[in-house]
Write an enzyme that holds these catalytic residues in place. Structure first.
Site, short mmCIF file in Angstrom:
data_model
loop_
_atom_site.label_atom_id
_atom_site.label_comp_id
_atom_site.label_asym_id
_atom_site.label_seq_id
_atom_site.Cartn_x
_atom_site.Cartn_y
_atom_site.Cartn_z
N GLU A 144 41.46 -4.02 57.11
CA GLU A 144 41.29 -5.20 57.86
C GLU A 144 39.97 -6.02 57.28
OE1 GLU A 144 40.71 -2.17 58.81
OE2 GLU A 144 39.21 -1.78 60.31
N GLU B 201 40.26 2.05 66.27
CA GLU B 201 41.74 2.22 65.84
C GLU B 201 42.59 2.42 67.02
OE1 GLU B 201 42.81 1.71 63.11
OE2 GLU B 201 41.02 1.79 61.65
N HIS C 164 48.68 -4.83 62.95
CA HIS C 164 47.66 -3.79 63.25
C HIS C 164 46.45 -4.49 62.54
CE1 HIS C 164 45.75 0.41 63.36
NE2 HIS C 164 45.13 -0.38 62.19
N HIS D 176 42.66 -5.86 64.10
CA HIS D 176 41.30 -5.36 63.73
C HIS D 176 40.40 -6.72 64.02
CE1 HIS D 176 41.17 -1.22 63.35
NE2 HIS D 176 42.11 -1.34 62.16
#
Ligand code: BES
Ligand code: ZN
Length: 614
Positions: A265, A312, A289, A293
């Protein structure tokens, strides 16, 4: 040496606020020649404290200090003792009124963050490629810095890329190739050092939305632009749920296949494995995902690697929410079922201390402690809070959390206190208590953990049962399955299948030729475990062309479990080593040495002595 935080820097005494880098990549020597200028700020109570930076294999040639920001004079410095995991502290004596330090250095060809690829290891085969992977503690192998997420800093850089090559960083990028001048970068928001990233290669750009786009090697750019066509929609969705996207542009960089992660990220510019490009957008959960972040991780950051689940777990939860909005609940449920299966499988093999969310990684390499626990258990914990307090209330909580801690690095204790204050100590919280300490500090999952079921999977489970009982899987039945349903089917098959059964499935459904990397990786893993040797050439091809650890590590683990497999694995690894990123190399070598320890403890000792001697 006991250093609790994975950093030698005593950042509470002196803090680095900004780093400016001048970077000259030397593709022939696999070295970066750099000048780093650090802005430092002292705490008054520590006027004489030296500046301590983290380094790993840096060749430091000169350190100078300035008290006016422009005139520099040499100062004395010392590289401390080398630690296996942490590298070496660089201790600089620079008493007040120093405000800037200049460090002239080169990186090592073995720098753990850097991968230098030869032209023939890229898709275009014409120019070399360089990229970084700094998380968790590899930034120190290319920047002398206080390499700990508790320290946030801004950065700027000048990168002297060779002709025809584009330089990109985790900051604002220009989409065009710059022909006659170096590339300039500036990140205005304070970020933790692990988010500083660089890539240089032959790259094209394609726009996918008004603030989104993709960089990739020319031969991949059109496929990449199609695959990631939903990115803008994902940002809009995330903004609606969790507050404004605060980083300006959001671009994706598709790296060569040796990239050891699925995604990383890096702010403004997520780094990606090309293995997510399938042609049908089926693996774009990864984009959701990495984008997530931008809130959990980059905006609000884990203060230490012990708090990794704050990055996470929150991100996995948000990933699911973004996906639900765009692709619907069914798809998310399937992904949740699959990740829960993987969590259970992994957790059953983990020591208790690795099953906790609130961990203690003192004296351990954070890369080695990487598991699904912070991801999946973390997300389940947040899902529990959501179910207890209701979605509307929990969404408001998350928005407030991101606002409250924006651009800060937080500990698990701080987050826990915030959850207590905002949720648990309310009337609902007292009526329906969530066992927070059990979630954070006990192994396994609390008995009250949410159970995810996916309606669409029931018929597939039945198909797997029939298949396991020896019945053939009718072609029409599987015809309508998407890649997730296939993955679930493969997961539900018993661990041991006969070679005949494997061969039958392969003949019918061409699994060894799957163009979906998730299915292929799973199938090849099953092939190794079941001794299905018809897949051997495909396994070799896969291991020599993909460096994504999630895929290759389990296959290596399965191979080294038998003496024959170990020989095969060692041969493949020997010839592929230079293709893998240093982080992947370390991980695979670990697989070999662990196999040695369990099989032959004496040889393992001899082996490790050999290695420490070299
Ligand atoms: N930040 C991680 C990758 C990472 C974690 C790199 C720790 C180094 C140390 C990234 O966001 C991530 O989680 N990637 C996953 C994909 C995700 C969809 C689970 C990966 O790389 O597989
Ligand atoms: Zn992540």
């Amino acid at each position: 040496m006991r250093v609790r935080s994975h950093s030698f820097s005593e950042f509470y005494k002196v803090r680095v606020r900004h780093v400016h880098l001048d970077i000259r990549p030397q593709f022939d020597r696999h070295e970066l020649d750099c000048i780093a200028v650090l802005d430092i700020q002292r705490e008054n109570s520590w006027p004489d404290a030296p500046v301590v930076l983290d380094t790993e294999r840096l060749d430091v040639r000169e350190v100078s200090a300035s008290s006016d920001g422009s005139n520099f004079a040499p100062v004395s410095y010392e590289l401390g003792q080398q630690d296996q995991v942490l590298g070496q502290p660089l201790v600089i004596k620079a008493p007040p009124p120093t405000i800037k330090l200049k460090i002239v250095y080169s990186t090592s060809p073995d720098a753990s963050a850097l991968q230098w690829l030869e032209p023939n290891q890229t898709a275009s085969r014409t120019l070399p490629f360089l990229y970084t992977q700094s998380q968790a503690i590899h930034a120190r192998s290319w920047i002398p810095i206080q390499d700990i997420p508790a320290v946030r800093l801004t950065f700027s850089a000048v990168v002297h890329a060779p002709p025809r090559m584009m330089a990109l960083m985790s900051a604002g990028n220009n989409e065009q190739l710059t022909h006659d001048s170096p590339y300039h970068f500036r990140m205005e928001k304070p970020v933790p050092p692990y988010l500083i990233a660089l890539a240089i290669g032959r790259l094209d750009f394609a726009s996918t939305g008004y603030r989104t786009g993709v960089y990739a090697e020319p031969s991949l750019i059109h496929r990449a632009a199609y695959e990631f066509g939903d990115t803008e929609k994902m940002i809009e969705t995330a903004e609606r749920l969790f507050g404004l996207y605060r980083w300006g542009r959001y671009d994706l960089l598709v790296l060569p296949p040796s990239f050891p992660c699925g995604g990383m990220e890096n702010p403004c510019l997520t780094f990606l494995t090309p293995t997510v490009i399938t042609g049908d957008r089926s693996l774009v959960a990864l984009i959701a995902h990495e984008l997530a972040h931008s809130w959990s991780g980059n905006l609000v950051t884990n203060k230490n690697w012990d708090d990794f689940w704050l990055n996470e777990g929150f991100t996995t939860y948000i990933e699911h929410r973004i996906q639900e909005e765009i692709y619907g609940k069914d798809r998310v449920e399937v992904e949740q079922v699959l990740s829960r299966l993987s969590l259970d499988e992994e957790m059953s093999k983990l020591e208790n201390r690795d099953q906790l969310l609130d961990t203690d990684l003192t004296d351990r390499d954070p890369d080695e402690a990487m598991t699904l626990v912070p991801y999946v258990k973390g997300a389940l914990f947040l899902q529990t809070l959501e179910q207890t307090f209701g979605r509307a209330r929990f969404d408001r909580f998350l928005r407030d959390y991101f606002d409250h801690f924006a651009f800060q690095s937080v500990t698990t204790a701080q987050a826990k206190q915030y959850i207590r204050d905002k949720l648990l100590n309310s009337a609902t919280g007292r009526a329906a208590p969530v066992p927070v300490d059990e979630w954070l500090s006990e192994p396994g999952l609390p008995p009250s953990a949410p159970v995810v079921e996916a309606r669409v999977l029931t018929s597939i489970q039945e198909a797997a049962l029939r298949c396991a009982a020896g019945m053939p899987l009718p072609r029409q039945e599987a015809a309508g399955w998407d890649s997730h349903q296939w993955l679930y089917f493969l997961n539900e098959l018993p661990a041991d299948l006969t070679a005949a059964k494997m061969s039958q499935l392969d003949a019918e459904f061409g699994l060894s030729q799957s163009t979906n990397s998730e299915i292929l990786a799973r199938w090849l893993l099953m092939s190794v475990r079941n001794g299905y040797h018809a897949a051997d050439p495909r396994i070799e091809e896969f291991l020599t062309s993909v460096g994504r650890l999630k895929y290759i590590k389990p296959i290596y683990e399965a191979l080294v479990a038998t003496p024959d497999g170990r020989t095969v694995a060692a041969d493949i690894y020997d010839k592929t080593k230079s293709f893998y990123h240093p982080i992947a190399r370390t991980a695979v070598e670990q697989v070999f040495s662990q196999a040695l320890t369990t099989r032959d403890p004496e040889r393992a000792v001899a082996h490790s002595l050999e290695h420490s001697a070299s």
